[in-house]
Design a protein around this motif. Structure first.
Motif, PDB file in Angstrom:
ATOM      1  N   ASP A  36      12.803   8.514  -3.208  1.00 56.51           N
ATOM      2  CA  ASP A  36      12.865   8.524  -4.673  1.00 56.51           C
ATOM      3  C   ASP A  36      11.950   7.472  -5.287  1.00 56.51           C
ATOM      4  N   SER A  37      11.709   6.387  -4.557  1.00 55.66           N
ATOM      5  CA  SER A  37      10.938   5.278  -5.107  1.00 55.66           C
ATOM      6  C   SER A  37       9.439   5.374  -4.823  1.00 55.66           C
ATOM      7  N   LEU A  38       9.053   5.952  -3.692  1.00 59.08           N
ATOM      8  CA  LEU A  38       7.669   5.825  -3.252  1.00 59.08           C
ATOM      9  C   LEU A  38       6.893   7.132  -3.116  1.00 59.08           C
ATOM     10  N   GLN A  39       7.579   8.275  -2.966  1.00 61.96           N
ATOM     11  CA  GLN A  39       6.815   9.520  -2.802  1.00 61.96           C
ATOM     12  C   GLN A  39       6.176   9.912  -4.125  1.00 61.96           C
ATOM     13  N   GLN A  40       4.895  10.238  -4.067  1.00 60.37           N
ATOM     14  CA  GLN A  40       4.141  10.591  -5.263  1.00 60.37           C
ATOM     15  C   GLN A  40       4.186  12.102  -5.509  1.00 60.37           C
ATOM     16  N   PRO A  41       3.807  12.540  -6.704  1.00 55.17           N
ATOM     17  CA  PRO A  41       3.863  13.980  -7.002  1.00 55.17           C
ATOM     18  C   PRO A  41       3.085  14.855  -6.017  1.00 55.17           C
ATOM     19  N   ASN A  42       2.024  14.296  -5.402  1.00 51.96           N
ATOM     20  CA  ASN A  42       1.252  15.105  -4.448  1.00 51.96           C
ATOM     21  C   ASN A  42       1.897  15.176  -3.066  1.00 51.96           C
ATOM     22  N   GLY A  43       3.057  14.498  -2.886  1.00 53.16           N
ATOM     23  CA  GLY A  43       3.776  14.560  -1.619  1.00 53.16           C
ATOM     24  C   GLY A  43       3.513  13.395  -0.689  1.00 53.16           C
ATOM     25  N   LEU A  44       2.464  12.610  -0.965  1.00 53.39           N
ATOM     26  CA  LEU A  44       2.136  11.465  -0.114  1.00 53.39           C
ATOM     27  C   LEU A  44       2.782  10.190  -0.659  1.00 53.39           C
ATOM     28  N   PHE A  45       2.561   9.081   0.040  1.00 50.35           N
ATOM     29  CA  PHE A  45       3.225   7.827  -0.298  1.00 50.35           C
ATOM     30  C   PHE A  45       2.218   6.696  -0.456  1.00 50.35           C
ATOM     31  N   TYR A  46       2.365   5.931  -1.550  1.00 49.95           N
ATOM     32  CA  TYR A  46       1.618   4.690  -1.646  1.00 49.95           C
ATOM     33  C   TYR A  46       2.115   3.741  -0.566  1.00 49.95           C
ATOM     34  N   HIS A  47       1.227   2.822  -0.142  1.00 49.00           N
ATOM     35  CA  HIS A  47       1.632   1.850   0.882  1.00 49.00           C
ATOM     36  C   HIS A  47       2.817   1.025   0.387  1.00 49.00           C
ATOM     37  N   ALA A  48       2.804   0.673  -0.872  1.00 47.49           N
ATOM     38  CA  ALA A  48       3.903  -0.058  -1.513  1.00 47.49           C
ATOM     39  C   ALA A  48       3.788   0.211  -3.007  1.00 47.49           C
ATOM     40  N   PRO A  49       4.812  -0.092  -3.795  1.00 45.26           N
ATOM     41  CA  PRO A  49       4.753   0.204  -5.229  1.00 45.26           C
ATOM     42  C   PRO A  49       3.546  -0.403  -5.938  1.00 45.26           C
ATOM     43  N   ASP A  50       3.072  -1.561  -5.458  1.00 46.93           N
ATOM     44  CA  ASP A  50       1.943  -2.229  -6.112  1.00 46.93           C
ATOM     45  C   ASP A  50       0.623  -1.995  -5.375  1.00 46.93           C
ATOM     46  N   VAL A  51       0.613  -1.023  -4.444  1.00 47.63           N
ATOM     47  CA  VAL A  51      -0.608  -0.723  -3.690  1.00 47.63           C
ATOM     48  C   VAL A  51      -0.835   0.785  -3.714  1.00 47.63           C
ATOM     49  N   PRO A  52      -1.577   1.300  -4.717  1.00 46.35           N
ATOM     50  CA  PRO A  52      -1.706   2.751  -4.906  1.00 46.35           C
ATOM     51  C   PRO A  52      -2.758   3.401  -4.014  1.00 46.35           C
ATOM     52  N   PHE A  53      -2.580   3.227  -2.693  1.00 46.89           N
ATOM     53  CA  PHE A  53      -3.484   3.856  -1.738  1.00 46.89           C
ATOM     54  C   PHE A  53      -2.673   4.595  -0.683  1.00 46.89           C
ATOM     55  N   PHE A  54      -3.192   5.769  -0.273  1.00 47.23           N
ATOM     56  CA  PHE A  54      -2.511   6.583   0.731  1.00 47.23           C
ATOM     57  C   PHE A  54      -3.076   6.226   2.109  1.00 47.23           C
ATOM     58  N   TRP A  55      -2.596   5.108   2.628  1.00 42.90           N
ATOM     59  CA  TRP A  55      -3.056   4.613   3.930  1.00 42.90           C
ATOM     60  C   TRP A  55      -2.490   5.479   5.049  1.00 42.90           C
ATOM     61  N   GLY A  56      -3.366   5.919   5.959  1.00 41.53           N
ATOM     62  CA  GLY A  56      -2.966   6.863   6.992  1.00 41.53           C
ATOM     63  C   GLY A  56      -1.763   6.448   7.808  1.00 41.53           C
ATOM     64  N   ARG A  57      -1.844   5.283   8.479  1.00 41.10           N
ATOM     65  CA  ARG A  57      -0.719   4.911   9.342  1.00 41.10           C
ATOM     66  C   ARG A  57       0.532   4.596   8.538  1.00 41.10           C
ATOM     67  N   GLY A  58       0.363   4.050   7.341  1.00 35.67           N
ATOM     68  CA  GLY A  58       1.526   3.802   6.499  1.00 35.67           C
ATOM     69  C   GLY A  58       2.285   5.098   6.235  1.00 35.67           C
ATOM     70  N   ASP A  59       1.553   6.128   5.819  1.00 36.64           N
ATOM     71  CA  ASP A  59       2.190   7.428   5.611  1.00 36.64           C
ATOM     72  C   ASP A  59       2.696   8.005   6.925  1.00 36.64           C
ATOM     73  N   GLY A  60       2.008   7.645   8.016  1.00 38.60           N
ATOM     74  CA  GLY A  60       2.446   8.103   9.331  1.00 38.60           C
ATOM     75  C   GLY A  60       3.821   7.589   9.696  1.00 38.60           C
ATOM     76  N   TRP A  61       4.102   6.319   9.381  1.00 43.56           N
ATOM     77  CA  TRP A  61       5.442   5.780   9.642  1.00 43.56           C
ATOM     78  C   TRP A  61       6.497   6.598   8.896  1.00 43.56           C
ATOM     79  N   MET A  62       6.164   6.985   7.684  1.00 41.33           N
ATOM     80  CA  MET A  62       7.117   7.761   6.870  1.00 41.33           C
ATOM     81  C   MET A  62       7.342   9.148   7.491  1.00 41.33           C
ATOM     82  N   ALA A  63       6.257   9.800   7.879  1.00 43.38           N
ATOM     83  CA  ALA A  63       6.356  11.132   8.467  1.00 43.38           C
ATOM     84  C   ALA A  63       7.161  11.097   9.766  1.00 43.38           C
ATOM     85  N   ALA A  64       6.880  10.109  10.603  1.00 42.82           N
ATOM     86  CA  ALA A  64       7.593   9.997  11.879  1.00 42.82           C
ATOM     87  C   ALA A  64       9.048   9.621  11.662  1.00 42.82           C
TER      88      ALA A  64
END
Length: 376
Positions: free
Chosen positions: A209-237
């Motif tokens: 609810d806090s971090l997933q963006q409308p496009n389905g991906l995740f910012y690394h953190a609320p104050d870091v608006p980048f879709f970092w591969g491994r960061g999103d990988g942790w979420m997917a796994a």
């Protein structure tokens, strides 16, 4: 024209349905020998056994076991289980044995998400060996994550999260959603006690609810608006590991599945023609990165195998990714093009300039997860 007998029609219908089902799931079978999960998993697992405890690329030994090693250790154990390799399990247990004695100081204190994930290894060893020492250690670590806050990593915001029934180790980085869910899911698998997986599921919903963006991906953190591969990988796994064991009657299962499927659909759009995903997922100028790709591949394989994802769509994507990944394994069993350990930073160039490492456990681990998932 003569009608075919009903029995023949029924047989033909069953044959067609079976053929379609095989075509849909068969994309994750029948790999070339050098790309088979048995072959790849064995190579990478043996490389892990032969490796000393890593220290984030530094030449000196670590003060405690690091989370990348934990993730690779857990992956090697999962592969040993799915490949029914008792000898491999024994070797992985032998690696652990000094931690009960002379090397006990290497066991991380469960005072931070990156330390607490260590519990997933003894909990897996318990499930495979039934040695009660592993259960005692792993359970103590999992319990501490929701226990009394203590240590230098306690933050005011963590204490506020604890008041809401979350762990005091909550920090709202997407990495957490593997570190927390892995150990809590493992505690549930080892003990059968719902409280472990239920609290992990509640935590996951807050992160979604806090971090997933409308496009389905995740910012690394609320104050870091980048879709970092491994960061999103942790979420997917993390979502995959959680959903694999989360009971069907969990009140949070639907919400987590919704977030998972939304992410998988987004990843499908950003997969490159060669099967890889990039260091910054949506940035075509960034480089193909193996650890994030491995984690996304694991999530898709799991989704297809569990029936959560359309096998016709996601099976070929997962196969393409796996076949691409194995080309990054060198003759030593080391994975190339792994993003080095990375903090968060609100700077695109920071992510693009991260060092690309060979043999880092961040990259070894997801290859083992994938090999186990393909055999599961």
């Amino acid at each position: 024209m003569k009608r075919k007998p009903a029995g023949i029609l029924l047989s033909m219908t069953v044959f067609i349905h079976c053929s379609v089902a095989y075509a849909q799931t068969g994309t994750l079978k029948n790999f070339p020998k050098e790309s088979s999960p048995q072959e790849v998993g064995k190579r990478v697992a043996n490389r892990f056994i032969a490796s000393p405890h890593p220290n984030f690329g530094r030449p000196t030994p670590p003060k405690v076991i690091s989370y990348p090693e934990v993730c690779a250790w857990y992956g090697a154990l999962a592969f040993a289980k799915e490949s029914r390799d008792k000898t491999l399990t024994t070797k992985l247990a032998e690696r652990f044995e000094p931690l009960f004695g002379p090397d006990s100081g290497l066991v991380p204190k469960p005072d931070h998400v990156d330390h607490t994930v260590f519990g997933s290894v003894p909990l897996e060893l318990y499930q495979q060996t039934k040695d009660p020492r592993y259960l005692k250690l792993g359970k103590e670590i999992a319990d501490k994550q929701w226990g009394a806050p203590e240590g230098p990593h306690v933050k005011p915001e963590g204490l506020e999260h604890a008041k809401q029934g979350l762990t005091w180790q909550t920090r709202m980085w997407i990495d957490d959603m593997f570190m927390i869910t892995a150990v809590q899911a493992q505690a549930y698998r080892a003990t059968g006690r719902r409280e472990y997986i239920d609290r992990a599921a509640k935590e996951m919903v807050v992160y979604l609810d806090s971090l997933q963006q409308p496009n389905g991906l995740f910012y690394h953190a609320p104050d870091v608006p980048f879709f970092w591969g491994r960061g999103d990988g942790w979420m997917a796994a993390g979502m995959s590991e959680l959903l694999r064991s989360l009971p069907a009657n969990s009140p949070n299962r639907h919400r987590i599945m919704e977030g998972y499927k939304k992410m998988m659909a987004a990843l499908l759009k950003y997969q490159a023609a060669d099967g890889m995903w990039r260091q910054l997922i949506d940035d075509p100028a960034s480089w193909p990165e193996t650890s994030g790709t491995g984690m996304f591949t694991f999530a898709m394989i799991t989704g297809v195998k569990e029936g959560w994802l359309d096998a016709k769509v996601y099976g070929p994507a997962a196969r393409k990714a796996w076949l691409a990944l194995v080309t990054y394994i060198d003759s030593n069993g080391d994975v190339r093009e792994v993003c080095e350990g990375t903090n968060k930073k609100n700077d695109r160039q920071y992510y693009l300039d991260r060092k690309r490492i060979t043999g880092d456990m961040h990259g070894q681990a997801p290859l083992l997860w994938c090999a186990a998932a393909l055999l599961r």
